[in-house]
Design a protein around this motif. Structure first.
Motif, PDB file in Angstrom:
ATOM      1  N   THR B  43      16.147   2.758  28.759  1.00 42.98           N
ATOM      2  CA  THR B  43      16.263   4.180  29.099  1.00 42.98           C
ATOM      3  C   THR B  43      14.883   4.791  29.321  1.00 42.98           C
ATOM      4  O   THR B  43      14.680   5.580  30.253  1.00 42.98           O
ATOM      5  CB  THR B  43      17.016   4.926  27.983  1.00 42.98           C
ATOM      6  N   GLU B  85      21.755   8.034  30.829  1.00 48.43           N
ATOM      7  CA  GLU B  85      22.421   7.636  29.589  1.00 48.43           C
ATOM      8  C   GLU B  85      23.070   8.872  28.972  1.00 48.43           C
ATOM      9  O   GLU B  85      22.469   9.943  28.939  1.00 48.43           O
ATOM     10  CB  GLU B  85      21.379   7.064  28.611  1.00 48.43           C
ATOM     11  N   ASP B 161      22.101   4.312  34.270  1.00 45.41           N
ATOM     12  CA  ASP B 161      21.794   3.945  32.885  1.00 45.41           C
ATOM     13  C   ASP B 161      23.081   3.710  32.104  1.00 45.41           C
ATOM     14  O   ASP B 161      23.779   4.651  31.746  1.00 45.41           O
ATOM     15  CB  ASP B 161      20.956   5.049  32.214  1.00 45.41           C
ATOM     16  N   GLU B 162      23.367   2.461  31.862  1.00 42.83           N
ATOM     17  CA  GLU B 162      24.543   2.033  31.098  1.00 42.83           C
ATOM     18  C   GLU B 162      25.832   2.737  31.524  1.00 42.83           C
ATOM     19  O   GLU B 162      26.471   3.419  30.730  1.00 42.83           O
ATOM     20  CB  GLU B 162      24.306   2.259  29.600  1.00 42.83           C
TER      21      GLU B 162
HETATM   22 MG   LIG Z   1      19.336   3.342  26.541  1.00 46.53          MG
END
Ligand SMILES: [Mg+2]
Ligand SMILES: Nc1ncnc2c1ncn2[C@@H]1O[C@H](COP(=O)(O)OP(=O)(O)O)[C@@H](O)[C@H]1O
Lengths: 371, 237
Positions: B43, B85, B161-162
């Protein structure tokens, strides 16, 4: 939390309310809560209740406009801008100076200014206070934005002291009138820094309703009308314009707003600018309505407006409107039926109660915030 | 020339040295994945690229143009959009308003409507919920909204992000299918994932991050076969 069944809980809550009510009646006596006298007052002049309603709505309108500044700023950077009340005070002084250019002395020695001058005076008041508030943010808050909240809060309190002293020293400019006639515009400040300054008479005090027992004057109409216009304009701006949407986005998530290409610093500055401009307008409204301004007036106004913002739900524009009207009414009725000296205490009590029992205020955050 | 190039980037949180010399590049049209366990600095890497964190040293360039010291909103204007994220959607704005915010800085207004139709094509669920407030959406829908919002910026480079975090397996499949679909439409993607297996299955290349450093890098297929990656990130076998 211990397990109790709903009926017991309900009974306990009722008991608590009765107990608080009893204590209020008991302790409230010196603070003007004399039920017997209040009933007699209301019974002898029932129209007075409606009269207080009018006064409360007008004062509430001014509180609403100041409260919007607290709520906008809190909404965007979660700061209680303690300097806001002082910005309002300086707004009233700016309004006074703007009017003083057009002020003339009447035959009876009073000061008077034309109506259009008052309307025109809103412009410099809003401009000065908007820029002042944005300047405060730039100078005292921006560099602390990533510091602990307490640091910014203390900076805000410091700012409020500085501004109040500027208000006090500004009054000294009245002495310039002794230097020469070119300083005549400072005449409105009088010769004593700290003394309340009289606003020139702009509006007729005649009752618009003629002989009707309830008075509604031009000032009432002007103040409520201006508040309504400002509120609707602000709401439209925030809901529909590009910058308004950027303000909302920044308030809801600053990092995400930056990722969308929004210049967050600029939007925060804009928010302070708008809040300050509203405080400036409120300064003019206050001067026109109440007739005198004094350098300490930012404290009371700040307390009431902040309470209004918290009562409605801080960060929520509609909440500020609701809270402002309620506090205005409370103050008017307290002045009339309780005791003028204790009105601030009652307002403060409301603040404490709301913070204790319903910190999100009556309306809470705007709907839909379940994330 | 690479679209994105990071050269020896160091980022800090106060005294915490979070990125210790990250160098990576993303070529036009690729899906590149950045994998690594929790706290590795994935991140932080994306936030540094975006301009939300200023690197202390090192350089970041977008098609040769220096991004290193630009604030986040300037980075966005140069064509890097992100689905961050935690999604960070605007909870009190409607789905449509969220999507409009994604296109906030665009000047080619005539193409925005077309892009709106495109993201509704990819995420039909969002179309059904245009008037709903972002905060009332389910986790999966919020993830779709965050990705769609980033798409609305018409990015030259999309950072994800994820996107699979906290989603049901079926929804994870959908999200990954969408990433492939986006890439087929010509969008370059830098994908951060803890779900290394899925990420490596769709990516062209990958980087393995460990405590702020790049531990391994190479073709996705090669990384998938790497013994160490298998043991640490793919649960062995
Ligand atoms: Mg992260
Ligand atoms: N806001 C922060 N303040 C201090 N340290 C942080 C912060 N965010 C992340 N870190 C630290 O930086 C390191 C990298 O974190 P992060 O980039 O979030 O990892 P990842 O995304 O790979 O899980 C971790 O050690 C984490 O504890």
């Amino acid at each position: 939390m211990t397990e109790t069944n709903p009926t017991t809980q309900r009974a306990l809550r009722i008991l608590l309310i009765v107990a608080i009510g009893y204590l209020a009646l008991l302790i409230g006596q010196p603070a003007g809560l004399d039920v017997g006298r209040i009933i007699t007052d209301v019974a002898t002049t029932p129209t007075n209740v409606l009269q207080q309603l009018v006064i409360g709505l007008a004062n509430g309108s001014i509180i609403v406009i100041i409260a919007l500044g607290y709520t906008l700023v809190y909404g965007i950077i979660e700061l209680v801008n303690f300097a806001h009340g002082e910005v309002f005070m300086l707004g009233a002084f700016t309004s006074l100076m703007a009017l003083s250019i057009f002020t003339t002395t009447t035959a009876t020695g009073g000061l008077t200014a034309p109506f259009w001058a008052a309307l025109l005076g809103f412009i410099p008041a809003m401009l000065v206070c908007g820029l002042l508030n944005a300047g405060i943010e730039r100078l005292a808050y921006r560099r602390l934005r990533n510091s602990p909240k307490l640091a910014v809060l203390i900076s805000a309190i410091g700012m409020s002291f500085i501004l109040q002293n500027i208000g006090l020293q500004f009054g000294a400019l009245g002495k310039l009138t002794q230097v020469g006639p070119e300083f005549q515009i400072f005449q409105v400040l009088g010769s004593n820094n700290a003394a309340p300054k009289s606003f020139p008479v702009v509006l007729s005090t005649a009752n618009l309703l003629g002989d009707f027992p309830i008075r509604i004057t031009q000032a009432d109409v002007l103040v409520m009308g201006t508040a309504l216009v400002l509120m609707l304009t602000l709401n439209w701006f925030v809901q529909n314009t590009r910058l308004g949407k950027a303000m909302r986005a920044t308030a809801q998530n600053r990092d995400a707003a930056a990722m969308m290409g929004i210049n967050v610093d600029q939007i925060i500055a804009l928010t302070f600018l708008i809040g300050g401009a509203l405080a400036g307008a409120a300064g003019m409204m206050f001067g026109l309505y109440n007739g005198t301004v004094v350098f300490t007036m930012g404290f009371t106004a700040g307390l009431r407006s902040f309470t209004a913002a918290v009562l409605g739900g801080i960060g929520n524009i509609r909440g500020a409107a609701l809270g402002g009207i309620l506090i205005g009414l409370l103050a008017a009725f307290s002045d009339q039926y309780l005791a003028v000296r204790w009105t601030n205490a009652w307002v403060f009590l409301i603040l404490v109660l709301v913070l204790l029992f319903r910190p999100t205020g009556l309306l809470g955050q705007e709907s839909g915030d379940k994330a | 020339m690479a679209i994105l190039e990071l050269n020896d980037v160091h980022s800090y949180y106060g005294n915490i040295h979070a990125l210790k010399g990250i160098s990576l590049n993303v070529e036009k049209g690729e899906i590149v994945t950045l994998i690594g366990s929790n706290g590795a600095g994935k991140t932080t890497t994306l936030r540094t690229i975006q301009g939300l964190i200023r690197p202390r040293t090192g350089s970041i360039t977008l098609e040769g143009e220096e991004l290193t010291r630009l604030p986040a909103h300037e980075v966005n204007r140069r064509g890097i959009c992100q689905s961050p994220e935690g999604r960070l959607i605007f909870p009190r704005m409607t789905v449509l308003e969220n999507l409009e915010m994604g296109a906030f800085t665009r000047t080619d207004h005539s193409n925005i409507g077309q892009d709106l139709e495109r993201v509704f094509g990819l995420f039909p669920r969002l179309k059904e919920r245009v008037k709903q407030k972002g905060g009332t959406l389910s986790g999966g829908e919020q993830q779709m909204l965050a990705m769609a919002r980033a798409m609305m910026g018409n990015p030259r480079l999309l950072l994800l992000d994820e996107p699979s975090m906290g989603l049901a397996p079926l929804l994870v499949e959908t999200i990954f299918d969408t990433i492939v679909a986006l890439n087929k439409q010509g969008i370059t993607i830098l994908l951060v994932e803890q779900n290394a297996r899925m990420a490596l299955s769709i990516a062209n290349r990958g980087y393995v991050l460990q405590t702020g450093e790049i531990r391994l890098q190479g073709d996705a297929a090669r990384l998938r076969d790497d013994e160490e990656v298998q043991k640490t990130y793919l649960g062995g076998h």
